[in-house]
Design a protein around this motif. Structure first.
Motif, PDB file in Angstrom:
ATOM      1  N   LEU A 121      10.688 -11.413 -10.101  1.00 20.73           N
ATOM      2  CA  LEU A 121       9.329 -11.295  -9.610  1.00 20.73           C
ATOM      3  C   LEU A 121       9.115 -12.589  -8.694  1.00 20.73           C
ATOM      4  O   LEU A 121       8.679 -12.550  -7.623  1.00 20.73           O
ATOM      5  N   ARG A 122       9.367 -13.706  -9.389  1.00 23.10           N
ATOM      6  CA  ARG A 122       9.213 -15.048  -8.689  1.00 23.10           C
ATOM      7  C   ARG A 122      10.052 -15.165  -7.511  1.00 23.10           C
ATOM      8  O   ARG A 122       9.733 -15.721  -6.312  1.00 23.10           O
ATOM      9  N   GLU A 123      11.369 -14.766  -7.679  1.00 27.20           N
ATOM     10  CA  GLU A 123      12.278 -14.845  -6.176  1.00 27.20           C
ATOM     11  C   GLU A 123      12.044 -13.905  -5.456  1.00 27.20           C
ATOM     12  O   GLU A 123      11.968 -14.299  -4.132  1.00 27.20           O
ATOM     13  N   LEU A 124      11.470 -12.677  -5.564  1.00 25.28           N
ATOM     14  CA  LEU A 124      11.278 -11.661  -4.628  1.00 25.28           C
ATOM     15  C   LEU A 124       9.694 -12.198  -4.041  1.00 25.28           C
ATOM     16  O   LEU A 124       9.686 -12.020  -2.770  1.00 25.28           O
ATOM     17  N   ARG A 125       8.793 -12.826  -4.740  1.00 24.04           N
ATOM     18  CA  ARG A 125       7.498 -13.323  -4.326  1.00 24.04           C
ATOM     19  C   ARG A 125       7.880 -14.388  -2.890  1.00 24.04           C
ATOM     20  O   ARG A 125       7.048 -14.406  -2.065  1.00 24.04           O
ATOM     21  N   ALA A 126       8.854 -15.009  -3.317  1.00 28.66           N
ATOM     22  CA  ALA A 126       9.281 -16.332  -2.461  1.00 28.66           C
ATOM     23  C   ALA A 126       9.754 -15.641  -1.254  1.00 28.66           C
ATOM     24  O   ALA A 126       9.771 -16.218  -0.198  1.00 28.66           O
ATOM     25  N   ALA A 127      10.159 -14.506  -1.208  1.00 27.05           N
ATOM     26  CA  ALA A 127      10.823 -13.798   0.083  1.00 27.05           C
ATOM     27  C   ALA A 127       9.692 -13.145   0.958  1.00 27.05           C
ATOM     28  O   ALA A 127       8.728 -13.017   0.615  1.00 27.05           O
ATOM     29  N   ARG A 128      10.068 -13.043   1.975  1.00 30.36           N
ATOM     30  CA  ARG A 128       9.097 -12.424   3.216  1.00 30.36           C
ATOM     31  C   ARG A 128       8.896 -11.059   2.845  1.00 30.36           C
ATOM     32  O   ARG A 128       9.822 -10.217   2.663  1.00 30.36           O
ATOM     33  N   PRO A 129       7.734 -10.485   2.566  1.00 29.75           N
ATOM     34  CA  PRO A 129       7.514  -9.131   2.536  1.00 29.75           C
ATOM     35  C   PRO A 129       7.835  -8.297   3.833  1.00 29.75           C
ATOM     36  O   PRO A 129       7.957  -8.919   4.990  1.00 29.75           O
ATOM     37  N   ALA A 130       8.284  -6.939   3.246  1.00 31.44           N
ATOM     38  CA  ALA A 130       8.569  -6.084   4.320  1.00 31.44           C
ATOM     39  C   ALA A 130       7.466  -5.134   4.548  1.00 31.44           C
ATOM     40  O   ALA A 130       7.369  -4.147   3.877  1.00 31.44           O
ATOM     41  N   PRO A 131       6.675  -5.394   5.701  1.00 31.88           N
ATOM     42  CA  PRO A 131       5.595  -4.535   5.961  1.00 31.88           C
ATOM     43  C   PRO A 131       5.921  -3.049   5.889  1.00 31.88           C
ATOM     44  O   PRO A 131       5.094  -2.261   5.759  1.00 31.88           O
ATOM     45  N   PRO A 132       7.086  -2.618   6.664  1.00 34.08           N
ATOM     46  CA  PRO A 132       7.264  -1.318   6.609  1.00 34.08           C
ATOM     47  C   PRO A 132       7.235  -0.613   5.375  1.00 34.08           C
ATOM     48  O   PRO A 132       6.797   0.574   5.065  1.00 34.08           O
ATOM     49  N   ALA A 133       7.759  -1.268   4.235  1.00 35.77           N
ATOM     50  CA  ALA A 133       7.747  -0.883   3.021  1.00 35.77           C
ATOM     51  C   ALA A 133       6.152  -0.618   2.455  1.00 35.77           C
ATOM     52  O   ALA A 133       5.837   0.282   1.554  1.00 35.77           O
ATOM     53  N   ALA A 134       5.546  -1.377   2.788  1.00 32.91           N
ATOM     54  CA  ALA A 134       3.995  -1.424   2.327  1.00 32.91           C
ATOM     55  C   ALA A 134       3.311  -0.186   2.961  1.00 32.91           C
ATOM     56  O   ALA A 134       2.455   0.424   2.226  1.00 32.91           O
ATOM     57  N   ASP A 135       3.770  -0.037   4.124  1.00 27.28           N
ATOM     58  CA  ASP A 135       3.298   1.243   4.923  1.00 27.28           C
ATOM     59  C   ASP A 135       3.842   2.475   4.296  1.00 27.28           C
ATOM     60  O   ASP A 135       2.932   3.436   3.988  1.00 27.28           O
ATOM     61  N   ARG A 136       4.816   2.413   3.854  1.00 26.28           N
ATOM     62  CA  ARG A 136       5.431   3.507   3.277  1.00 26.28           C
ATOM     63  C   ARG A 136       4.754   3.957   1.876  1.00 26.28           C
ATOM     64  O   ARG A 136       4.266   4.984   1.578  1.00 26.28           O
ATOM     65  N   LEU A 137       4.445   2.914   1.028  1.00 27.31           N
ATOM     66  CA  LEU A 137       3.705   2.935  -0.236  1.00 27.31           C
ATOM     67  C   LEU A 137       2.404   3.757   0.049  1.00 27.31           C
ATOM     68  O   LEU A 137       2.020   4.570  -0.573  1.00 27.31           O
ATOM     69  N   ARG A 138       1.836   2.963   0.907  1.00 22.56           N
ATOM     70  CA  ARG A 138       0.445   3.586   1.120  1.00 22.56           C
ATOM     71  C   ARG A 138       0.286   4.975   1.664  1.00 22.56           C
ATOM     72  O   ARG A 138      -0.731   5.686   1.160  1.00 22.56           O
ATOM     73  N   SER A 139       1.218   5.296   2.262  1.00 19.54           N
ATOM     74  CA  SER A 139       1.279   6.709   2.960  1.00 19.54           C
ATOM     75  C   SER A 139       1.805   7.819   1.980  1.00 19.54           C
ATOM     76  O   SER A 139       1.460   8.910   1.968  1.00 19.54           O
ATOM     77  N   GLU A 140       2.892   7.320   0.929  1.00 24.65           N
ATOM     78  CA  GLU A 140       3.184   8.277   0.217  1.00 24.65           C
ATOM     79  C   GLU A 140       2.602   8.370  -1.204  1.00 24.65           C
ATOM     80  O   GLU A 140       2.705   9.295  -2.251  1.00 24.65           O
ATOM     81  N   LEU A 141       1.941   7.339  -1.691  1.00 25.29           N
ATOM     82  CA  LEU A 141       1.630   7.147  -2.811  1.00 25.29           C
ATOM     83  C   LEU A 141       0.293   7.326  -2.910  1.00 25.29           C
ATOM     84  O   LEU A 141      -0.576   7.168  -1.976  1.00 25.29           O
ATOM     85  N   THR A 142      -0.741   7.884  -4.007  1.00 22.07           N
ATOM     86  CA  THR A 142      -2.034   8.033  -4.134  1.00 22.07           C
ATOM     87  C   THR A 142      -2.658   6.615  -4.602  1.00 22.07           C
ATOM     88  O   THR A 142      -1.818   5.793  -5.121  1.00 22.07           O
ATOM     89  N   LYS A 178       2.885   7.966 -17.672  1.00 26.04           N
ATOM     90  CA  LYS A 178       4.212   8.400 -17.772  1.00 26.04           C
ATOM     91  C   LYS A 178       4.418   9.452 -16.542  1.00 26.04           C
ATOM     92  O   LYS A 178       5.235   9.521 -15.866  1.00 26.04           O
ATOM     93  N   ASN A 179       3.535  10.394 -16.428  1.00 30.26           N
ATOM     94  CA  ASN A 179       3.017  11.472 -15.293  1.00 30.26           C
ATOM     95  C   ASN A 179       3.170  10.575 -13.941  1.00 30.26           C
ATOM     96  O   ASN A 179       3.943  10.940 -12.896  1.00 30.26           O
ATOM     97  N   HIS A 180       2.274   9.705 -13.875  1.00 28.83           N
ATOM     98  CA  HIS A 180       2.376   8.709 -12.586  1.00 28.83           C
ATOM     99  C   HIS A 180       3.568   8.064 -12.335  1.00 28.83           C
ATOM    100  O   HIS A 180       4.070   7.877 -10.957  1.00 28.83           O
ATOM    101  N   ILE A 181       4.280   7.427 -13.300  1.00 32.81           N
ATOM    102  CA  ILE A 181       5.408   6.919 -13.011  1.00 32.81           C
ATOM    103  C   ILE A 181       6.646   7.771 -12.654  1.00 32.81           C
ATOM    104  O   ILE A 181       7.303   7.452 -11.816  1.00 32.81           O
ATOM    105  N   SER A 182       6.448   8.892 -13.165  1.00 33.64           N
ATOM    106  CA  SER A 182       7.486   9.801 -12.833  1.00 33.64           C
ATOM    107  C   SER A 182       7.317  10.262 -11.405  1.00 33.64           C
ATOM    108  O   SER A 182       8.270  10.124 -10.346  1.00 33.64           O
ATOM    109  N   ASN A 183       6.060  10.201 -10.849  1.00 31.41           N
ATOM    110  CA  ASN A 183       5.766  10.541  -9.466  1.00 31.41           C
ATOM    111  C   ASN A 183       6.095   9.559  -8.413  1.00 31.41           C
ATOM    112  O   ASN A 183       6.732   9.840  -7.389  1.00 31.41           O
ATOM    113  N   ILE A 184       5.862   8.268  -9.056  1.00 29.22           N
ATOM    114  CA  ILE A 184       6.118   7.159  -8.313  1.00 29.22           C
ATOM    115  C   ILE A 184       7.873   6.999  -7.903  1.00 29.22           C
ATOM    116  O   ILE A 184       8.048   6.974  -6.927  1.00 29.22           O
TER     117      ILE A 184
END
Length: 224
Positions: free
Chosen positions: A144-165, A196-202
């Motif tokens: 997580l430290r290595e990934l946080r140091a990288a630049r976020p990918a805004p399209p991924a955030a948009d997809r998360l917000r559109s697909e997940l409750t 567990k149900n939420h994780i399965s859906n994710i």
């Protein structure tokens, strides 16, 4: 010492050992079989591992990363393609951040160092055999430290917000912060079964295999 049998009706996981060091494999096989793990075969190369996976369909592959020829990361990626129900747990001497991230993105559902205790190894095999993932806290923090140091990918955030409750997003954020199911249930005041149900859906919505990859996706998107 805990055995891998967490329920009387559950069969011992069928395990394939992949490592290019004969002595290490022999010693590990003996340790695992003493604990009731069924070691169905051994392989000393990535190519041999793929052949054994095709023939034997093991539940879990314990995979070394650094082998001559095909690397453990490449073999892990191919196993995900040819045998999606076979889970790969990386067992390696490498705690390099890049190796860890590569293995997890390739589909490994656990990452353990070779100096792990037999108890941790059994927990990793047992978790993988039922489709869960286990990663040691120090390894998770490196990823997580290595990934946080990288630049976020805004399209991924948009997809998360559109697909997940909203609740699924809450669960995903807690996964990315290293919380287990019991901690997530307590924090959100919901049952472990609901978690567990939420994780399965994710996982289904994001088309990914396990919670470690979900954490990677969440951090890369910048939502945590």
């Amino acid at each position: 010492m805990h055995s891998v049998h967490s329920a009387p009706e559950r069969k011992a996981p069928r395990v394939l050992l992949v490592d290019d060091h004969d002595l290490f494999r022999t010693g590990l096989r003996s340790l695992l079989e003493d604990q009731g793990v069924q070691v169905v075969a051994e392989a000393s190369t990535g190519r041999e591992a793929l052949r054994q996976v095709r023939e034997l369909s093991p539940d879990v592959v314990l995979m070394d990363l650094n082998m001559p020829g095909m690397t453990g990361v490449e073999a892990t990626r191919e196993i995900g393609d040819i045998a999606p129900l076979t889970r790969v747990v990386v067992l390696t001497i490498s705690d390099r951040d890049g190796d860890i991230v590569d293995a997890i993105l390739a589909g490994a559902c656990g990452y353990l160092l070779k100096d792990s205790s037999i108890h941790d190894l059994l927990r990793g095999i047992s978790a993988a055999s039922v489709g869960e993932s286990l990663i040691s806290p120090q390894i998770a923090s490196k990823v997580l430290r290595e990934l946080r140091a990288a630049r976020p990918a805004p399209p991924a955030a948009d997809r998360l917000r559109s697909e997940l409750t909203d609740r699924e997003l809450d669960v995903l954020r807690l996964i990315a912060n290293g919380k287990d199911n019991a901690q997530i249930a307590a924090e959100l005041h919901i049952s472990a079964k609901t978690v567990k149900n939420h994780i399965s859906n994710i996982l289904m919505k994001l088309q990914i295999q396990n919670r470690i990859q979900a954490a990677v996706y969440a951090v890369r998107s910048g939502i945590v």
